[in-house]
Design an enzyme around this catalytic site. Sequence first.
Site, PDB file in Angstrom:
ATOM      1  N   CYS A 168       0.807  -1.258  -0.004  1.00 30.35           N
ATOM      2  CA  CYS A 168       0.144  -0.006   0.000  1.00 30.35           C
ATOM      3  C   CYS A 168       0.909   1.270   0.106  1.00 30.35           C
ATOM      4  O   CYS A 168       0.363   2.177  -0.367  1.00 30.35           O
ATOM      5  CB  CYS A 168      -0.932  -0.095   0.967  1.00 30.35           C
ATOM      6  SG  CYS A 168      -0.039  -0.166   2.706  1.00 30.35           S
ATOM      7  N   ASN A 169       2.227   1.176   0.432  1.00 30.49           N
ATOM      8  CA  ASN A 169       3.104   2.424   0.734  1.00 30.49           C
ATOM      9  C   ASN A 169       4.064   2.364  -0.712  1.00 30.49           C
ATOM     10  O   ASN A 169       4.740   3.167  -0.829  1.00 30.49           O
ATOM     11  CB  ASN A 169       3.518   2.242   1.939  1.00 30.49           C
ATOM     12  CG  ASN A 169       2.588   2.611   2.985  1.00 30.49           C
ATOM     13  OD1 ASN A 169       1.735   3.669   2.741  1.00 30.49           O
ATOM     14  ND2 ASN A 169       2.943   2.140   3.972  1.00 30.49           N
TER      15      ASN A 169
ATOM     16  N   GLU B 186       8.704  -1.280  10.960  1.00 31.90           N
ATOM     17  CA  GLU B 186       7.858  -2.144  10.816  1.00 31.90           C
ATOM     18  C   GLU B 186       8.347  -3.542  10.142  1.00 31.90           C
ATOM     19  O   GLU B 186       8.955  -3.461   9.432  1.00 31.90           O
ATOM     20  CB  GLU B 186       6.436  -1.787   9.999  1.00 31.90           C
ATOM     21  CG  GLU B 186       7.060  -1.598   8.622  1.00 31.90           C
ATOM     22  CD  GLU B 186       6.005  -1.984   7.485  1.00 31.90           C
ATOM     23  OE1 GLU B 186       5.456  -2.957   7.876  1.00 31.90           O
ATOM     24  OE2 GLU B 186       5.970  -1.424   6.638  1.00 31.90           O
TER      25      GLU B 186
ATOM     26  N   ALA C 135     -16.058  -3.625  18.820  1.00 24.31           N
ATOM     27  CA  ALA C 135     -16.177  -2.756  17.561  1.00 24.31           C
ATOM     28  C   ALA C 135     -14.874  -3.318  16.470  1.00 24.31           C
ATOM     29  O   ALA C 135     -13.880  -3.695  16.955  1.00 24.31           O
ATOM     30  CB  ALA C 135     -15.827  -1.263  17.801  1.00 24.31           C
ATOM     31  N   ALA C 136     -15.413  -3.586  15.387  1.00 25.45           N
ATOM     32  CA  ALA C 136     -14.420  -4.301  14.638  1.00 25.45           C
ATOM     33  C   ALA C 136     -14.027  -3.145  13.366  1.00 25.45           C
ATOM     34  O   ALA C 136     -13.896  -3.600  12.047  1.00 25.45           O
ATOM     35  CB  ALA C 136     -15.021  -5.402  13.888  1.00 25.45           C
TER      36      ALA C 136
ATOM     37  N   GLU D  36     -11.101  -0.210  11.743  1.00 22.00           N
ATOM     38  CA  GLU D  36      -9.692  -0.285  11.460  1.00 22.00           C
ATOM     39  C   GLU D  36      -8.739  -0.427  12.583  1.00 22.00           C
ATOM     40  O   GLU D  36      -7.781  -1.282  12.666  1.00 22.00           O
ATOM     41  CB  GLU D  36      -9.153   1.182  10.600  1.00 22.00           C
ATOM     42  CG  GLU D  36      -7.894   1.047  10.233  1.00 22.00           C
ATOM     43  CD  GLU D  36      -7.566   2.102   9.509  1.00 22.00           C
ATOM     44  OE1 GLU D  36      -6.670   2.452   8.853  1.00 22.00           O
ATOM     45  OE2 GLU D  36      -8.524   3.055   9.067  1.00 22.00           O
TER      46      GLU D  36
ATOM     47  N   ASN E 145      -9.306  -1.518  15.819  1.00 20.16           N
ATOM     48  CA  ASN E 145      -9.401  -2.909  16.599  1.00 20.16           C
ATOM     49  C   ASN E 145      -9.203  -4.188  15.752  1.00 20.16           C
ATOM     50  O   ASN E 145      -8.759  -5.136  16.026  1.00 20.16           O
ATOM     51  CB  ASN E 145     -10.934  -3.026  17.207  1.00 20.16           C
ATOM     52  CG  ASN E 145     -10.803  -2.755  18.611  1.00 20.16           C
ATOM     53  OD1 ASN E 145      -9.777  -2.929  19.302  1.00 20.16           O
ATOM     54  ND2 ASN E 145     -11.966  -2.612  19.357  1.00 20.16           N
TER      55      ASN E 145
END
Length: 427
Positions: free
Chosen positions: A50-51, A110, A185-186, A188, A190
């Site tokens: 994505c980057n 990362e 909650a699902a 981004e 979490n």
Amino acid sequence: MSFFALGVNHQTASVELREQIAFNAERLSNLLAEQRHHESLKDLVVVSTCNRTEVYAMAEDAESLLKWLADANNIDVKQLIHHVYRYENAQAITHLMRVASGLDSLMLGEPQILGQVKSALALSKEAQTVSPELNSVFEYAFYAAKRVRSETAVGSHAVSMGYAVAQLALQVFSKPEKLTVMVVAAGEMNSLVAKHLAEMGVAKMIICNRSRERADQLAQEIAHQVEVEIIDFSDLAENLYRADVVSSCTGSLHQVIAYADVKTALKKRRYQQMLMVDLAVPRDIDPKVESLDGVYLYGVDDLQSVIDENLAQRRQAAVEAEVMVNQLATQLITHQKVKEAGSTIHAYRQHSEEISQRELTQALEALHHGGNPEQVLQQFAHRLTQKLIHPTSMLLREAAKAESPDYFEWLQQHLQDVFDHERKPKR
């Protein structure tokens, strides 16, 4: 042939342009399979995340890579020309090592990028577009990345909320394989928490979300790593006691986990400790929960201060990592030059041997026809000497004419060293 790295990343191109030249695995596999039949550019690996989208290849020039990248995505080269970076040989090797080590990532250090580069290499191997030379560069880059991660602290400090929650769980609970985690909650944030904890090897993941569709989507993404259960949002309070770790990030305007609910859950758990992480603003969890014995409550500000401190530590560690990468890149380049010199030396020896054999054949023929042995041997020695020293003589003449006196002096000195060595008495 040279080794090139060419591409765009989050620093050089907008997300709109990165989207235009991104590849999924299936499309890239087909493109590579076609490319292996092209003699001009058949030795390449494409890293697409994505980057970044980057092409690594053994090629004659960088322009062929740029054209391939543009053509593969049906865009004009002019759209890319001002956004691409390109590196050759030593710089390309260093860049690949920095990428694989996470030093060039949006999130410094990362760990995911190393796996993504390995997957890119594997895909190219399947398509048969990886030569032994290209493969050796990538394998050494993986070795460099492993050294960076094991010998520096560049990847040891959490710098994202999701990763920070996972690391926090490891600090509170020493055995992740026994943990049950609940994400409330699902979205981004979490989802990242769930993925990091699933990778860590927790026993079970309970997903509590208002939208069943989104819960199902997250469940599918992590089901290969962890047992997953989905519960209705209305059943949150009565299931709290089952979770060792609770991460909540609903975006609700009101608290969704009350003090009384947690107190009841603790009692059902026989007061076994709980880690509760509130990633929401406004907060999802009643802050009074922190007063309960056995509950560790962390909010966004708590985690952000940890992340800021850790990011500073990563940046400091990155300086050390950059030095290591440069040293390892130099080692690989030196190894390649020695290997290349070995091939040149072998070719030079073979060439000299061919000259010797030709002159020897001529001398033997002269002897066979009754030539004077002493004259034949003198002529043989003279001709052999002339032919063997001719290339070196020409090299010296050309070096003397060149505008670089340092090279001529270096050549003279090395020849003098050879002469001095030969003149030393043999023991």
